[in-house]
Design an enzyme around this catalytic site. Structure first.
Site, mmCIF file in Angstrom:
data_model
loop_
_atom_site.group_PDB
_atom_site.id
_atom_site.type_symbol
_atom_site.label_atom_id
_atom_site.label_comp_id
_atom_site.label_asym_id
_atom_site.label_seq_id
_atom_site.Cartn_x
_atom_site.Cartn_y
_atom_site.Cartn_z
ATOM 1 N N ASP A 4 0.801 -1.229 0.000
ATOM 2 C CA ASP A 4 0.000 0.000 0.000
ATOM 3 C C ASP A 4 0.834 1.280 0.000
ATOM 4 O O ASP A 4 0.288 2.374 0.100
ATOM 5 C CB ASP A 4 -0.902 0.037 1.242
ATOM 6 C CG ASP A 4 -1.923 -1.078 1.225
ATOM 7 O OD1 ASP A 4 -2.301 -1.506 0.119
ATOM 8 O OD2 ASP A 4 -2.324 -1.522 2.312
ATOM 9 N N HIS A 26 28.259 6.028 -10.225
ATOM 10 C CA HIS A 26 26.916 6.178 -9.663
ATOM 11 C C HIS A 26 26.782 5.433 -8.341
ATOM 12 O O HIS A 26 25.777 4.772 -8.084
ATOM 13 C CB HIS A 26 25.854 5.720 -10.668
ATOM 14 C CG HIS A 26 25.770 6.631 -11.864
ATOM 15 N ND1 HIS A 26 25.284 6.227 -13.078
ATOM 16 C CD2 HIS A 26 26.125 7.917 -12.012
ATOM 17 C CE1 HIS A 26 25.352 7.243 -13.929
ATOM 18 N NE2 HIS A 26 25.863 8.282 -13.306
ATOM 19 N N ASP A 56 28.158 14.020 -4.883
ATOM 20 C CA ASP A 56 27.426 14.519 -6.053
ATOM 21 C C ASP A 56 25.963 14.548 -5.621
ATOM 22 O O ASP A 56 25.335 13.493 -5.486
ATOM 23 C CB ASP A 56 27.656 13.578 -7.238
ATOM 24 C CG ASP A 56 26.967 14.054 -8.510
ATOM 25 O OD1 ASP A 56 26.063 14.906 -8.424
ATOM 26 O OD2 ASP A 56 27.324 13.551 -9.591
ATOM 27 N N ASP A 108 22.587 20.204 -9.539
ATOM 28 C CA ASP A 108 23.433 19.005 -9.689
ATOM 29 C C ASP A 108 24.884 19.417 -9.465
ATOM 30 O O ASP A 108 25.530 19.940 -10.364
ATOM 31 C CB ASP A 108 23.214 18.442 -11.110
ATOM 32 C CG ASP A 108 24.080 17.232 -11.409
ATOM 33 O OD1 ASP A 108 24.663 16.672 -10.468
ATOM 34 O OD2 ASP A 108 24.151 16.843 -12.590
ATOM 35 N N HIS A 147 33.396 9.683 -18.664
ATOM 36 C CA HIS A 147 32.100 10.325 -18.943
ATOM 37 C C HIS A 147 32.333 11.645 -19.653
ATOM 38 O O HIS A 147 33.476 12.110 -19.771
ATOM 39 C CB HIS A 147 31.282 10.507 -17.661
ATOM 40 C CG HIS A 147 31.927 11.323 -16.578
ATOM 41 N ND1 HIS A 147 31.974 12.697 -16.613
ATOM 42 C CD2 HIS A 147 32.546 10.954 -15.429
ATOM 43 C CE1 HIS A 147 32.577 13.138 -15.516
ATOM 44 N NE2 HIS A 147 32.951 12.109 -14.786
ATOM 45 N N HIS A 191 25.900 18.071 -19.205
ATOM 46 C CA HIS A 191 24.591 17.760 -19.791
ATOM 47 C C HIS A 191 23.694 18.962 -19.547
ATOM 48 O O HIS A 191 23.973 19.793 -18.670
ATOM 49 C CB HIS A 191 23.995 16.495 -19.154
ATOM 50 C CG HIS A 191 24.052 16.481 -17.643
ATOM 51 N ND1 HIS A 191 23.119 17.122 -16.861
ATOM 52 C CD2 HIS A 191 24.955 15.961 -16.778
ATOM 53 C CE1 HIS A 191 23.436 16.972 -15.592
ATOM 54 N NE2 HIS A 191 24.555 16.286 -15.505
ATOM 55 N N HIS A 234 19.248 15.327 -16.080
ATOM 56 C CA HIS A 234 19.790 15.245 -17.447
ATOM 57 C C HIS A 234 18.647 15.764 -18.324
ATOM 58 O O HIS A 234 17.791 15.002 -18.754
ATOM 59 C CB HIS A 234 20.170 13.810 -17.825
ATOM 60 C CG HIS A 234 21.320 13.287 -17.004
ATOM 61 N ND1 HIS A 234 21.756 11.996 -17.063
ATOM 62 C CD2 HIS A 234 22.148 13.908 -16.111
ATOM 63 C CE1 HIS A 234 22.789 11.831 -16.243
ATOM 64 N NE2 HIS A 234 23.029 12.969 -15.641
ATOM 65 N N GLU A 240 31.420 19.300 -15.565
ATOM 66 C CA GLU A 240 31.781 18.344 -14.519
ATOM 67 C C GLU A 240 32.883 17.364 -14.915
ATOM 68 O O GLU A 240 32.652 16.167 -14.999
ATOM 69 C CB GLU A 240 30.540 17.566 -14.082
ATOM 70 C CG GLU A 240 29.724 16.940 -15.210
ATOM 71 C CD GLU A 240 28.554 16.120 -14.676
ATOM 72 O OE1 GLU A 240 28.792 15.227 -13.860
ATOM 73 O OE2 GLU A 240 27.413 16.383 -15.098
ATOM 74 N N TYR A 284 39.330 9.371 -12.268
ATOM 75 C CA TYR A 284 39.027 8.206 -11.433
ATOM 76 C C TYR A 284 40.112 7.160 -11.657
ATOM 77 O O TYR A 284 40.275 6.676 -12.781
ATOM 78 C CB TYR A 284 37.652 7.629 -11.813
ATOM 79 C CG TYR A 284 36.595 8.713 -11.936
ATOM 80 C CD1 TYR A 284 35.864 9.144 -10.833
ATOM 81 C CD2 TYR A 284 36.363 9.348 -13.167
ATOM 82 C CE1 TYR A 284 34.925 10.163 -10.948
ATOM 83 C CE2 TYR A 284 35.429 10.367 -13.294
ATOM 84 C CZ TYR A 284 34.718 10.768 -12.178
ATOM 85 O OH TYR A 284 33.802 11.782 -12.299
ATOM 86 N N ARG A 324 35.579 14.573 -8.812
ATOM 87 C CA ARG A 324 34.705 15.239 -9.795
ATOM 88 C C ARG A 324 34.385 16.625 -9.237
ATOM 89 O O ARG A 324 34.138 16.775 -8.039
ATOM 90 C CB ARG A 324 33.423 14.438 -10.037
ATOM 91 C CG ARG A 324 32.508 15.068 -11.069
ATOM 92 C CD ARG A 324 31.494 14.087 -11.690
ATOM 93 N NE ARG A 324 30.568 13.487 -10.745
ATOM 94 C CZ ARG A 324 30.646 12.247 -10.293
ATOM 95 N NH1 ARG A 324 31.611 11.436 -10.689
ATOM 96 N NH2 ARG A 324 29.754 11.779 -9.417
ATOM 97 N N GLU A 344 31.794 19.631 -10.180
ATOM 98 C CA GLU A 344 30.627 19.869 -11.047
ATOM 99 C C GLU A 344 29.891 21.135 -10.630
ATOM 100 O O GLU A 344 29.497 21.275 -9.468
ATOM 101 C CB GLU A 344 29.675 18.674 -10.950
ATOM 102 C CG GLU A 344 28.371 18.884 -11.708
ATOM 103 C CD GLU A 344 27.496 17.640 -11.748
ATOM 104 O OE1 GLU A 344 27.565 16.817 -10.809
ATOM 105 O OE2 GLU A 344 26.724 17.503 -12.711
#
Ligand code: GLY
Ligand code: MN
Ligand code: MN
Length: 436
Positions: free
Chosen positions: A38, A241, A258, A269, A348, A352, A359, A383, A387, A404, A406
């Site tokens: 529910d 991610h 991030d 972002d 990457h 974006h 995105h 960004e 790595y 990173r 960004e």
């Protein structure tokens, strides 16, 4: 929302009617999603639906009809006093029509009946092809039902066009109203990063920093992050991610966060990377400086004199030189670029579009397959990152460095504006904030 804002959504609908000729645009809202039994996931409207309606109740759909007498129709839930006792306020068609400035509004249960009336005789249906099986099925069913009435003189639309082509171009250029929200969204997210930096220390868990981020968001009225926050310490920062956020932070780790918030449906972002103990080590500094330099060069290419790909190419060029200097990539700059050897450490792209979706909607190339020219009102992220996963060919002291940086950026008439400028990113300013 105030009256001015309802007008903004109405203006978008009017603009769409002018782009669809005699056609009819059908925009379905998102479905509610069950989490288990529910319990539902928090409801979030489809971004296209919201963009053209400002209405965020589930079980709704929108028709925008062009031609000689353009009109807009909202389908939504009827008022239901019993349901409202359990689940809260429902506008109902009458009030929704008045408040949200639609020409007509009806019970969502009348959707099929009214759709057949409104669609027959139109040449073209615009909708978001492939939004989900429900929407594809609905359009198919309506066309089939109309064809069955051909002998009675009913005309079935002959053409279907993906509305994304038109809607995405609209969404790509943000209005002053949208820019104002995005600035506030970026500011709140910046403050959340600052709060996490101040709170960070070795031996706490990543989710404790996530809690600080969410605390700052909510204390500014944010109801949800724009996407699952990434709080990645040490080697976790090399998982792009990573959202488990459940490791214990160690002394000497870098922490990559991030995280962005959603304000009035608009995303921010941001990524920041900082040392768990408040002081970058020599090697961390060297790699951090490289990524910061890549970002700075990329930002210098964000203006209406440049194309979409230029910030990426500029960042990549700096990173490739750096990877060469650190001995991570061998060969000439050109060879590393052409073979894609750099992708082991930077896999990457550099940004974006940003807006209602993190995105965001919008093509990156023109119909002629050229990278789009940047234009005032576009909003994007910049960004770059780096790595380094453990590998026998790489000095051990480089292992598990994940960085990173960004920012959210608005293209302006004079260049650009960094919307996330309130969160520090130089080594000195990060260390100073963490020392407070
Ligand atoms: N947070 C998702 C991204 O940076 O693209
Ligand atoms: Mn991003
Ligand atoms: Mn991000």
């Amino acid at each position: 929302m105030n009256q001015k804002n309802y007008q903004e959504f109405k203006k978008r609908r009017t603009a769409l009617t002018e782009k669809i000729g005699d056609g009819v645009a059908v925009i379905f809202n998102a479905h509610e999603a069950i989490r288990n039994r529910d319990s539902h996931y928090p409801y979030r409207s489809d971004s296209y639906f919201y963009y053209f309606s400002g209405f965020s109740e589930p079980q709704s759909a929108l028709f925008i009809l062009g031609g000689k007498s353009p009109k807009t129709i909202l389908f939504c839930r009827n008022k239901n006093s019993e349901m409202e006792i359990w689940n809260g306020f429902i506008y109902g068609p009458k009030e929704a029509k008045e408040v949200f400035l639609f020409d007509e509004a009806y019970d969502i249960n009348l959707l099929d009946e009214i759709a057949l009336k409104e669609i027959s005789g139109r040449e073209k249906i615009y909708y978001r092809i492939g939004q989900n099986t429900f929407s594809d099925q609905k359009i198919n069913d309506w066309i089939k039902a109309l064809r069955e009435k051909t002998r009675a003189g009913v005309q079935t639309p002959q053409l279907i066009e993906d509305i994304s082509h038109i809607a995405d171009e609209m969404r790509l250029i943000k209005s002053d109203f949208e820019i104002d929200i995005m600035k506030r969204s970026a500011k709140i997210a910046s403050l959340a990063h600052n709060r996490a930096m101040k709170f960070a220390k070795p031996q706490i868990y990543e989710y404790e920093l996530e809690a600080e981020i969410v605390h700052e968001f909510m204390s500014h009225g944010i109801r949800a992050p724009a996407y699952q926050s990434i709080v990645a310490s040490g080697k976790n920062a090399c998982t792009l991610h990573y959202v488990d956020n459940n490791s214990k932070i160690q002394d000497g780790d870098l922490i990559l966060i991030d995280a962005g918030c959603e304000l009035d449906s608009y995303a921010s972002d941001i990524s920041r990377t900082f040392p768990a103990n408040g002081k970058f080590s020599k090697i961390q500094k060297d790699f951090y400086q490289l990524v910061l330099e890549a970002q700075s060069v990329a930002l210098s290419k964000v203006s209406s004199n440049h194309h979409w790909n230029e910030p990426h190419e500029a960042a990549l060029s700096v990173l490739i030189d750096g990877f060469k200097d650190f001995g991570l990539c061998q060969g000439s700059h050109q060879e590393i670029y052409e073979t894609g050897a750099y992708k082991e450490f930077y896999m990457h792209r550099t940004g974006h579009w940003l807006g209602l979706d993190v995105h965001d909607a919008g093509d990156y190339k023109t119909i002629a397959k050229e990278w789009k020219q940047l234009q005032p009102g576009m909003t994007l992220t910049v960004e770059p990152g780096c790595y380094i996963r453990p590998s026998p060919n790489i000095p051990e002291e480089f292992w598990n460095i994940g960085i990173r940086i960004e920012d959210d950026v608005l293209v302006t008439h004079h260049g650009h504006e960094v919307l996330t400028k309130d969160s520090p990113k130089t080594i000195e300013s990060i260390e100073a904030l963490m020392a407070k």
